[in-house]
Design a protein around this motif. Structure first.
Motif, PDB file in Angstrom:
ATOM      1  N   LYS A 236       0.826  -1.212   0.000  1.00  0.00           N
ATOM      2  CA  LYS A 236       0.000   0.000   0.000  1.00  0.00           C
ATOM      3  C   LYS A 236       0.859   1.260   0.000  1.00  0.00           C
ATOM      4  O   LYS A 236       0.543   2.236  -0.677  1.00  0.00           O
ATOM      5  N   VAL A 237       1.945   1.244   0.760  1.00  0.00           N
ATOM      6  CA  VAL A 237       2.851   2.389   0.791  1.00  0.00           C
ATOM      7  C   VAL A 237       3.464   2.593  -0.593  1.00  0.00           C
ATOM      8  O   VAL A 237       3.536   3.725  -1.090  1.00  0.00           O
ATOM      9  N   ASN A 238       3.898   1.509  -1.221  1.00  0.00           N
ATOM     10  CA  ASN A 238       4.459   1.608  -2.574  1.00  0.00           C
ATOM     11  C   ASN A 238       3.441   2.164  -3.567  1.00  0.00           C
ATOM     12  O   ASN A 238       3.774   3.014  -4.400  1.00  0.00           O
ATOM     13  N   GLU A 239       2.206   1.697  -3.492  1.00  0.00           N
ATOM     14  CA  GLU A 239       1.156   2.200  -4.375  1.00  0.00           C
ATOM     15  C   GLU A 239       0.950   3.696  -4.166  1.00  0.00           C
ATOM     16  O   GLU A 239       0.817   4.459  -5.125  1.00  0.00           O
ATOM     17  N   TYR A 240       0.943   4.112  -2.922  1.00  0.00           N
ATOM     18  CA  TYR A 240       0.752   5.533  -2.613  1.00  0.00           C
ATOM     19  C   TYR A 240       1.908   6.357  -3.175  1.00  0.00           C
ATOM     20  O   TYR A 240       1.694   7.411  -3.791  1.00  0.00           O
ATOM     21  N   ILE A 241       3.120   5.900  -2.962  1.00  0.00           N
ATOM     22  CA  ILE A 241       4.294   6.626  -3.452  1.00  0.00           C
ATOM     23  C   ILE A 241       4.241   6.746  -4.965  1.00  0.00           C
ATOM     24  O   ILE A 241       4.450   7.835  -5.521  1.00  0.00           O
ATOM     25  N   HIS A 242       3.958   5.664  -5.646  1.00  0.00           N
ATOM     26  CA  HIS A 242       3.893   5.701  -7.110  1.00  0.00           C
ATOM     27  C   HIS A 242       2.764   6.625  -7.592  1.00  0.00           C
ATOM     28  O   HIS A 242       2.942   7.378  -8.552  1.00  0.00           O
ATOM     29  N   ALA A 243       1.639   6.580  -6.914  1.00  0.00           N
ATOM     30  CA  ALA A 243       0.513   7.413  -7.320  1.00  0.00           C
ATOM     31  C   ALA A 243       0.803   8.898  -7.087  1.00  0.00           C
ATOM     32  O   ALA A 243       0.521   9.741  -7.927  1.00  0.00           O
ATOM     33  N   GLU A 244       1.384   9.232  -5.950  1.00  0.00           N
ATOM     34  CA  GLU A 244       1.590  10.624  -5.584  1.00  0.00           C
ATOM     35  C   GLU A 244       2.822  11.234  -6.244  1.00  0.00           C
ATOM     36  O   GLU A 244       2.828  12.394  -6.605  1.00  0.00           O
ATOM     37  N   TYR A 245       3.867  10.449  -6.364  1.00  0.00           N
ATOM     38  CA  TYR A 245       5.113  11.020  -6.889  1.00  0.00           C
ATOM     39  C   TYR A 245       5.241  10.847  -8.398  1.00  0.00           C
ATOM     40  O   TYR A 245       6.146  11.382  -9.017  1.00  0.00           O
ATOM     41  N   SER A 246       4.326  10.106  -9.002  1.00  0.00           N
ATOM     42  CA  SER A 246       4.272  10.025 -10.454  1.00  0.00           C
ATOM     43  C   SER A 246       3.461  11.177 -11.017  1.00  0.00           C
ATOM     44  O   SER A 246       3.529  11.486 -12.192  1.00  0.00           O
ATOM     45  N   ASN A 247       2.699  11.795 -10.160  1.00  0.00           N
ATOM     46  CA  ASN A 247       1.844  12.911 -10.539  1.00  0.00           C
ATOM     47  C   ASN A 247       2.724  14.162 -10.724  1.00  0.00           C
ATOM     48  O   ASN A 247       3.377  14.605  -9.790  1.00  0.00           O
ATOM     49  N   PRO A 248       2.734  14.784 -11.934  1.00  0.00           N
ATOM     50  CA  PRO A 248       3.613  15.940 -12.186  1.00  0.00           C
ATOM     51  C   PRO A 248       3.167  17.221 -11.486  1.00  0.00           C
ATOM     52  O   PRO A 248       3.895  18.205 -11.504  1.00  0.00           O
ATOM     53  N   GLU A 249       2.026  17.266 -10.866  1.00  0.00           N
ATOM     54  CA  GLU A 249       1.543  18.490 -10.209  1.00  0.00           C
ATOM     55  C   GLU A 249       2.319  18.807  -8.990  1.00  0.00           C
ATOM     56  O   GLU A 249       2.641  18.346  -8.086  1.00  0.00           O
TER      57      GLU A 249
END
Length: 71
Positions: free
Chosen positions: A58-71
């Motif tokens: 879940k932590v990995n999913e969150y990191i990928h979702a949040e830090y892949s976002n260019p905003e």
């Protein structure tokens, strides 16, 4: 989802009083209780490890979702 180990543990615990009648000595009872306690500890450890894996996923999913976002 129940695993084979879960089922074995349930059978061991549910048949414990029945099994007591089979043993003749305290040493036999002690050995069986130790065996069952070891199974319980193994079950507990595997359950705890599985929870840790899920948290890391879940932590990995969150990191990928949040830090892949260019905003």
């Amino acid at each position: 989802m129940m695993t084979d180990d879960d089922e074995l543990l349930r059978k061991d615990l549910s048949s414990l009083s029945e099994s007591l009648r089979q043993w003749d000595t305290l040493d036999q009872i002690k050995k069986e209780y130790i065996r069952i306690c070891e199974k319980i500890m193994d079950f507990r450890e595997s359950d705890y490890s599985l929870r840790n894996v899920k948290i890391v996923e879940k932590v990995n999913e969150y990191i990928h979702a949040e830090y892949s976002n260019p905003e």
